[in-house]
Motif scaffolding. Structure first.
Motif: not given
Length: 343
Positions: A245-247, A229-234, A236-238, A164-168
């Motif tokens: 945003y949308c999915l 969940e991937t989207t939620r964590q990203i 939140k982190l950013l 998640i950190q890498n992607l963010a």
């Protein structure tokens, strides 16, 4: 001796109908991709799809093809080389479809004396048509060709903090200075029935807007939940506001009910709603490929602008990002140490 097999999707040998056709045949005839009885699948794929699709797909591949070859293959090889430099454990690279076969990858490891293999599908979220087909194919080959090998399967890593950190970090880097109206998280689509087929509880996944947010063992194999969940964590982190945003889900085939909302439909409606500047990220892929480079960065961009959009930013995948390669190498080292302790 321990070793690692990284496995990605694959690619035709060249962007020509002659090479695209056998690649598509292997891909679409996979029972985990088009999960209907063999005769119906053969009629659909070989009797209908392969009559026109090879030329269309070849044209799309031609638009993204690099001098060195297929972007997915080139980028995967770059990532592989970086990871290998960071670990002492032998690491091989294979593709589920095409000539860089899983059997060749396992043979490469076998020739180095490897008997314990970390089988690593390069997909963050679990799905029948990506993760499962790799695991099943690898096991078939192991039983037939390498019976003395053992596998440790790497589970979906959609929620691992370092991923998640890498992607963010990659997203943050490319979004810097871009004042977007909407950030689109576009995931590869799958038929809704795949969600129900991978539901280990046989009752949880209703795709009704609530099941993905209700704790369940089904989530370990639920592609839809893992995308959310991937989207939620990203976000939140950013610190991305909910209205920014949308999915969505891309790359559907006609004739089936696929996960919604659809990326192309949603993006094409945005300009009329006053959303003129968008960024699109594709977290179902760790490597840029036809679906990210042609479908999103070219086709979706063109359609968005034709509908009145002004600015379109396609955020690259992790590819051979140094931090991502370091994360993968760390997972390999952790596995090797844990396996050593068990032994």
């Amino acid at each position: 001796m321990k070793g690692v097999l990284l496995v990605n999707l694959g690619s035709p040998e060249s962007p020509t109908p002659k090479d695209v056709k056998p690649y598509l045949d292997e891909f679409l005839m996979d029972k985990y991709v088009i999960d209907v009885p063999f005769l119906l699948r053969a009629l659909l794929v070989r009797g209908i799809i392969l009559r026109k699709r090879p030329e269309e797909s070849a044209h799309a591949y031609e638009k993204i093809w690099w001098e060195e070859g297929s972007p997915l293959i080139v980028l995967s090889e770059r990532m592989h080389k970086k990871v290998q430099k960071l670990v002492e454990t032998p690491v091989a690279l294979a593709m589920r479809y095409g000539t860089m076969t899983i059997e060749k990858g396992l043979q490469e490891l076998h020739d180095q004396g490897v008997t314990e293999v970390m089988l690593f599908p390069l997909y963050p979220q679990y799905a029948m048509a990506s993760t499962l087909t790799i695991l099943v194919k690898a096991e078939e080959i192991r039983k037939k060709k390498f019976p003395n090998m053992t596998f440790t399967d790497v589970p979906a890593f959609y929620n691992k903090p370092d991923y998640i950190q890498n992607l963010a970090n990659v997203m943050k880097k490319h979004l810097e200075g871009f004042d977007y109206d909407q950030l689109v998280f576009s995931y590869h689509g799958i038929p809704e029935r795949h969600i129900r087929k991978t539901d280990v509880t046989k009752s949880h996944c209703k795709i009704d807007g609530s099941c993905c947010n209700t704790p369940s063992p089904a989530h370990d194999f639920c592609y839809r939940h893992q995308c959310y969940e991937t989207t939620r964590q990203i976000v939140k982190l950013l610190g991305i506001p909910e209205d920014k945003y949308c999915l969505t889900f891309q790359s559907r085939l006609a004739g089936d009910k696929w996960l919604e909302p659809y990326t192309d439909v949603e993006i094409n409606k945005m300009p009329a709603r006053g959303i003129k500047k968008i960024a699109v990220v594709t977290p179902a892929f760790v490597t840029d490929c036809l679906e990210t480079l042609e479908e999103i960065a070219m086709r979706a961009k063109e359609e968005f602008e034709e509908n009145g959009g002004q600015e379109f930013l396609a955020i690259p995948c992790l590819n051979d990002d140094d931090a991502w390669c370091e994360t993968v190498s760390n997972w390999i080292k952790e596995w090797a140490v844990a396996a050593q302790k068990i032994a």
